[in-house]
Scaffold this active site. Structure first.
Site, PDB file in Angstrom:
ATOM      1  CB  CYS A  47      -0.892  -0.013   1.242  1.00 18.37           C
ATOM      2  SG  CYS A  47      -1.669   1.547   1.616  1.00 18.37           S
ATOM      3  N   PRO A  48       0.663   2.264  -0.802  1.00 24.02           N
ATOM      4  CG  PRO A  48       0.658   4.504  -1.535  1.00 24.02           C
ATOM      5  CD  PRO A  48       1.491   3.488  -0.778  1.00 24.02           C
TER       6      PRO A  48
END
Lengths: 160, 79
Positions: free
Chosen positions: B17-18
């Site tokens: 993430c991200p």
């Protein structure tokens, strides 16, 4: 009226861990179609510094200060376990091993996703920075009123 | 997932993430309305993040599953 499609972040801190948190949220929000502005103030301006340059008209104290606070986005300290720069290097190595995006990578991504960068002029003046001492990506040099104008229109406003 | 024929696949194994969400955004931009993107990842947070991204962007979350080897597959249909 607050626009559910706008977000602002004040990046006040100049540490790599905090900047990573801010840029992670900025890039994610931008990929969700949210218009993001980051307002860089005080220590947060380190992320925007262009290779440690100062304004040409910086005075002696500002030069001293600039020397003590000589980070750029490639060389920021950590909030904890800094150990005179050994901590951040270990952290960068760990992140690379784990294939996590680095701060310079997230910085580049946020530009590709049209995140707006605003540099606080008051902090710039105190620290002896001007437009030339900052990276070319800065969109605006502005003050508190600009930030508040944007924050009033946004419904996500974060201070990091 | 039974019955879903992805038009394209995005390999996000090993990414955190991200980055998978940002890669999805870029990929979906290149695709046509109605086409399905399969995203493979090993960060299982994507099982929550992808539906949230779809809800915000208006694309359709077609579901996801975690295989025994830890690889998660999620499916997004471009609105």
């Amino acid at each position: 009226m607050a626009d559910s499609n706008k977000m602002t972040i004040i990046l006040f801190s100049g540490e790599m861990d905090k900047a990573l948190a801010a840029f992670t949220l900025a890039t994610t929000a931008a990929s969700m179609g949210i218009k993001v502005s980051i307002f860089f103030t005080f220590w947060g301006l380190s992320v925007l510094r262009n290779g440690g340059m100062l304004a040409k008209k910086a005075n002696f104290l500002q030069k001293m200060f600039g020397f003590l606070n000589r980070g750029t986005k490639e060389s920021l300290p950590l909030t904890k376990f800094n150990f005179a720069g050994a901590g951040p290097e270990m952290m960068k190595l760990l992140m690379k091993q784990k294939k996590m995006a680095s701060l310079p990578e997230l910085f580049k991504l946020s530009r590709e996703l049209d995140v707006k960068f605003i540099a606080c002029t008051t902090s710039c003046n105190v620290m002896g920075l001007d437009r030339e001492a900052l990276v070319p990506e800065v969109d605006e040099m502005a003050g508190a009123a600009t930030y508040l104008g944007e924050a009033k229109e946004s419904n996500i406003n974060l201070f990091v | 997932m039974e019955g879903i024929q992805p038009n394209q696949t995005l390999d996000c194994v090993g990414l955190y993430c991200p980055v998978p969400i940002i890669k999805t955004t870029k990929k979906i931009k290149e695709m046509k309305s109605g086409e399905v993107l399969e995203v493979e990842a090993d960060d299982e947070g994507i099982l929550n993040d992808m539906p949230a991204w779809c809800k915000t962007t208006g694309n359709i979350y077609e579901g996801g599953e975690k295989a025994a080897d830890g690889i998660v597959k999620v499916y997004v249909r471009k609105a």
